[in-house]
Design a protein around this motif. Structure first.
Motif, PDB file in Angstrom:
ATOM      1  N   ILE A   1     -11.856  -1.187 -40.038  1.00 44.83           N
ATOM      2  CA  ILE A   1     -11.033  -0.945 -41.227  1.00 44.83           C
ATOM      3  C   ILE A   1     -11.832  -0.083 -42.204  1.00 44.83           C
ATOM      4  CG2 ILE A   1     -11.814  -3.074 -42.379  1.00 44.83           C
ATOM      5  CD1 ILE A   1      -8.951  -3.339 -43.501  1.00 44.83           C
ATOM      6  N   ALA A   2     -11.154   0.874 -42.827  1.00 43.80           N
ATOM      7  CA  ALA A   2     -11.816   1.767 -43.780  1.00 43.80           C
ATOM      8  C   ALA A   2     -11.372   1.428 -45.198  1.00 43.80           C
ATOM      9  CB  ALA A   2     -11.476   3.224 -43.468  1.00 43.80           C
ATOM     10  N   PHE A   3     -12.306   1.562 -46.135  1.00 42.60           N
ATOM     11  CA  PHE A   3     -12.009   1.363 -47.553  1.00 42.60           C
ATOM     12  C   PHE A   3     -12.276   2.658 -48.293  1.00 42.60           C
ATOM     13  CE2 PHE A   3     -12.307  -2.949 -46.205  1.00 42.60           C
ATOM     14  CZ  PHE A   3     -11.578  -3.701 -47.116  1.00 42.60           C
ATOM     15  N   TRP A   4     -11.231   3.199 -48.928  1.00 43.46           N
ATOM     16  CA  TRP A   4     -11.381   4.341 -49.822  1.00 43.46           C
ATOM     17  C   TRP A   4     -11.445   3.757 -51.229  1.00 43.46           C
ATOM     18  CZ3 TRP A   4      -7.572   8.835 -48.133  1.00 43.46           C
ATOM     19  CH2 TRP A   4      -7.933   9.261 -46.835  1.00 43.46           C
ATOM     20  N   ARG A   5     -12.612   3.845 -51.860  1.00 44.14           N
ATOM     21  CA  ARG A   5     -12.817   3.102 -53.097  1.00 44.14           C
ATOM     22  C   ARG A   5     -13.823   3.789 -54.008  1.00 44.14           C
ATOM     23  NH1 ARG A   5     -17.293  -0.382 -53.458  1.00 44.14           N
ATOM     24  NH2 ARG A   5     -18.836  -0.038 -51.825  1.00 44.14           N
TER      25      ARG A   5
ATOM     26  N   LEU B   1     -15.726   0.502 -42.633  1.00 48.38           N
ATOM     27  CA  LEU B   1     -16.173   1.850 -42.977  1.00 48.38           C
ATOM     28  C   LEU B   1     -16.063   2.000 -44.486  1.00 48.38           C
ATOM     29  CD1 LEU B   1     -14.420   4.044 -40.226  1.00 48.38           C
ATOM     30  CD2 LEU B   1     -16.663   2.936 -40.142  1.00 48.38           C
ATOM     31  N   ASN B   2     -17.187   2.145 -45.136  1.00 51.29           N
ATOM     32  CA  ASN B   2     -17.256   2.079 -46.593  1.00 51.29           C
ATOM     33  C   ASN B   2     -17.298   3.477 -47.205  1.00 51.29           C
ATOM     34  OD1 ASN B   2     -17.645   1.355 -49.238  1.00 51.29           O
ATOM     35  ND2 ASN B   2     -19.730   0.609 -48.960  1.00 51.29           N
ATOM     36  N   PHE B   3     -16.117   3.996 -47.592  1.00 49.97           N
ATOM     37  CA  PHE B   3     -16.008   5.309 -48.220  1.00 49.97           C
ATOM     38  C   PHE B   3     -16.146   5.148 -49.741  1.00 49.97           C
ATOM     39  CE2 PHE B   3     -14.043   5.895 -44.176  1.00 49.97           C
ATOM     40  CZ  PHE B   3     -13.977   7.250 -43.881  1.00 49.97           C
ATOM     41  N   VAL B   4     -17.318   5.397 -50.289  1.00 53.18           N
ATOM     42  CA  VAL B   4     -17.494   5.369 -51.748  1.00 53.18           C
ATOM     43  C   VAL B   4     -17.213   6.782 -52.257  1.00 53.18           C
ATOM     44  CG1 VAL B   4     -19.040   4.856 -53.663  1.00 53.18           C
ATOM     45  CG2 VAL B   4     -19.223   3.559 -51.528  1.00 53.18           C
ATOM     46  N   LEU B   5     -16.020   6.965 -52.801  1.00 54.15           N
ATOM     47  CA  LEU B   5     -15.522   8.311 -53.116  1.00 54.15           C
ATOM     48  C   LEU B   5     -15.739   8.727 -54.563  1.00 54.15           C
ATOM     49  CD1 LEU B   5     -12.154   8.074 -51.141  1.00 54.15           C
ATOM     50  CD2 LEU B   5     -14.250   9.245 -50.424  1.00 54.15           C
ATOM     51  N   TYR B   6     -15.957   7.762 -55.450  1.00 56.45           N
ATOM     52  CA  TYR B   6     -16.126   8.119 -56.861  1.00 56.45           C
ATOM     53  C   TYR B   6     -16.934   7.057 -57.602  1.00 56.45           C
ATOM     54  CZ  TYR B   6     -12.002   5.048 -57.205  1.00 56.45           C
ATOM     55  OH  TYR B   6     -11.119   3.998 -57.091  1.00 56.45           O
ATOM     56  N   GLU B   7     -17.455   7.456 -58.739  1.00 53.76           N
ATOM     57  CA  GLU B   7     -18.186   6.562 -59.631  1.00 53.76           C
ATOM     58  C   GLU B   7     -17.223   6.001 -60.672  1.00 53.76           C
ATOM     59  OE1 GLU B   7     -21.386   5.872 -59.288  1.00 53.76           O
ATOM     60  OE2 GLU B   7     -22.011   7.435 -57.873  1.00 53.76           O
TER      61      GLU B   7
ATOM     62  N   PRO C   1      -5.015   5.518 -57.184  1.00 58.29           N
ATOM     63  CA  PRO C   1      -4.529   6.889 -57.020  1.00 58.29           C
ATOM     64  C   PRO C   1      -5.674   7.900 -56.919  1.00 58.29           C
ATOM     65  CG  PRO C   1      -3.223   5.739 -58.674  1.00 58.29           C
ATOM     66  CD  PRO C   1      -4.379   4.835 -58.342  1.00 58.29           C
ATOM     67  N   THR C   2      -6.764   7.641 -57.624  1.00 63.12           N
ATOM     68  CA  THR C   2      -7.921   8.528 -57.532  1.00 63.12           C
ATOM     69  C   THR C   2      -8.502   8.519 -56.122  1.00 63.12           C
ATOM     70  OG1 THR C   2      -8.478   8.185 -59.860  1.00 63.12           O
ATOM     71  CG2 THR C   2     -10.234   9.003 -58.435  1.00 63.12           C
ATOM     72  N   ALA C   3      -8.547   7.335 -55.501  1.00 65.53           N
ATOM     73  CA  ALA C   3      -9.037   7.243 -54.126  1.00 65.53           C
ATOM     74  C   ALA C   3      -8.145   8.030 -53.173  1.00 65.53           C
ATOM     75  CB  ALA C   3      -9.122   5.779 -53.694  1.00 65.53           C
ATOM     76  N   VAL C   4      -6.835   8.036 -53.435  1.00 62.42           N
ATOM     77  CA  VAL C   4      -5.916   8.835 -52.625  1.00 62.42           C
ATOM     78  C   VAL C   4      -6.242  10.320 -52.780  1.00 62.42           C
ATOM     79  CG1 VAL C   4      -3.519   9.524 -52.253  1.00 62.42           C
ATOM     80  CG2 VAL C   4      -4.055   7.136 -52.779  1.00 62.42           C
ATOM     81  N   GLN C   5      -6.332  10.761 -54.028  1.00 58.31           N
ATOM     82  CA  GLN C   5      -6.551  12.184 -54.304  1.00 58.31           C
ATOM     83  C   GLN C   5      -7.861  12.675 -53.688  1.00 58.31           C
ATOM     84  OE1 GLN C   5      -6.847  13.041 -58.482  1.00 58.31           O
ATOM     85  NE2 GLN C   5      -7.135  15.230 -58.174  1.00 58.31           N
ATOM     86  N   VAL C   6      -8.952  11.956 -53.962  1.00 59.00           N
ATOM     87  CA  VAL C   6     -10.258  12.388 -53.458  1.00 59.00           C
ATOM     88  C   VAL C   6     -10.328  12.206 -51.949  1.00 59.00           C
ATOM     89  CG1 VAL C   6     -12.753  12.030 -53.601  1.00 59.00           C
ATOM     90  CG2 VAL C   6     -11.346  11.811 -55.653  1.00 59.00           C
ATOM     91  N   GLY C   7      -9.807  11.076 -51.463  1.00 58.93           N
ATOM     92  CA  GLY C   7      -9.869  10.793 -50.035  1.00 58.93           C
ATOM     93  C   GLY C   7      -9.128  11.808 -49.194  1.00 58.93           C
ATOM     94  N   MET C   8      -7.940  12.210 -49.633  1.00 57.70           N
ATOM     95  CA  MET C   8      -7.169  13.183 -48.870  1.00 57.70           C
ATOM     96  C   MET C   8      -7.794  14.583 -48.959  1.00 57.70           C
ATOM     97  SD  MET C   8      -4.932  11.376 -47.403  1.00 57.70           S
ATOM     98  CE  MET C   8      -3.926  12.653 -46.656  1.00 57.70           C
TER      99      MET C   8
ATOM    100  N   LEU D   1     -18.872  15.398 -51.301  1.00 60.07           N
ATOM    101  CA  LEU D   1     -18.634  15.137 -49.883  1.00 60.07           C
ATOM    102  C   LEU D   1     -19.948  15.343 -49.135  1.00 60.07           C
ATOM    103  CD1 LEU D   1     -16.790  14.542 -47.491  1.00 60.07           C
ATOM    104  CD2 LEU D   1     -16.182  16.959 -47.440  1.00 60.07           C
ATOM    105  N   THR D   2     -20.633  14.254 -48.861  1.00 60.35           N
ATOM    106  CA  THR D   2     -21.932  14.308 -48.204  1.00 60.35           C
ATOM    107  C   THR D   2     -21.771  14.265 -46.685  1.00 60.35           C
ATOM    108  OG1 THR D   2     -22.126  11.901 -48.277  1.00 60.35           O
ATOM    109  CG2 THR D   2     -23.014  13.135 -50.151  1.00 60.35           C
TER     110      THR D   2
END
Length: 260
Positions: free
Chosen positions: A130-134, A154-160, A61-68, A39-40
């Protein structure tokens, strides 16, 4: 009958069980491993803009877990974003959101094109942000389409999304067995990233690449594999599927086998 299950580990079990019970030999060979990014400060700044966002697109589902998790750590209360409409790429992602008491719009086809065809994009004329959790590299097409509609992204890059190191050793160990199995081998490809990893994995083994019959998710991915086949003189077979439910995959294989 050999099925090479390339789904991520946390999503492969139901498919492996379904096919194994139907007489398939299944090799679990995940092509994607999802690793959360930290989380930067830049991510925190994106979270602070959610109060002015009309939609959040969640791609896994990973985007949900990390995003929340990061939503809470960023100090954003769920009450502050109650106005937001949520879009889930598929049923599993929608179920993950439901665990947080969030209802979501789910497309019939679990692709970017499927999400863009949802009525919400036509019903909400005032979508300005619009936001993207990805994950890194995912949903570029959909974000581009939103940008062309003059919607701020809004580009949320949450995981590799990486190819697991264990997959390389598994593939080498199983290669003699794979090449001796009855052809065609069956393989389900659900994303461009997984396809690129599969191409890299089979680079020195073109027979394995060509002896697979690929079940691919959606029209755009189908066209991607078709271009690879035509432009590089490959001879594999491709069939399009509309979702990743284990029974959908099983029934499609059985239908195709009857035609062989």
């Amino acid at each position: 009958m050999l099925f090479i299950n390339t789904r991520p580990i946390d999503r492969a079990q139901a498919l492996t069980q379904c096919l194994s019970q139907s007489g398939f030999e299944v090799l679990d060979l995940p092509l994607l491993e999802l690793k959360p990014r930290p989380l930067t400060q830049s991510l925190k700044q994106l979270y602070s803009q959610l109060q002015h966002t009309q939609c959040i697109v969640v791609v896994s589902p990973t985007a949900v877990q990390v995003g929340m998790q990061y939503l809470q750590q960023a100090g954003i209360l769920t009450s502050q974003i109650k106005h937001i409409q949520w879009i889930a790429v598929g049923k599993k992602t929608a179920e993950a959101l439901a665990e947080y008491q969030i209802s979501s719009h789910v497309p019939e086809v679990e692709t970017s094109e499927g999400m863009l065809s949802l009525p919400i994009f036509n019903q909400l004329q005032d979508i300005t942000q619009i936001a993207f959790w990805r994950g890194k590299g995912g949903r570029q097409f959909m974000m581009q389409q939103c940008t062309e509609r003059h919607i701020k992204v809004l580009n949320f890059v949450l995981y590799e999304r990486e190819c697991p190191q264990t997959t390389l050793s598994k593939f080498s160990a199983w290669l003699p067995h794979i090449t001796q199995a009855e052809k065609p081998y069956w393989n389900c490809i659900s994303s461009e990233a997984s396809w690129k990893h599969w191409l890299a994995l089979t680079k020195d083994h073109p027979d394995v690449l060509n002896d697979c019959h690929y079940l691919v998710l959606g029209e755009r991915l189908y066209q991607l594999l078709l271009d690879e086949k035509n432009n590089h003189q490959k001879c594999f077979n491709i069939t399009k599927i509309l979702d990743l439910e284990p029974n959908t995959i099983l029934q499609m294989i059985l239908q195709l086998q009857r035609k062989l």
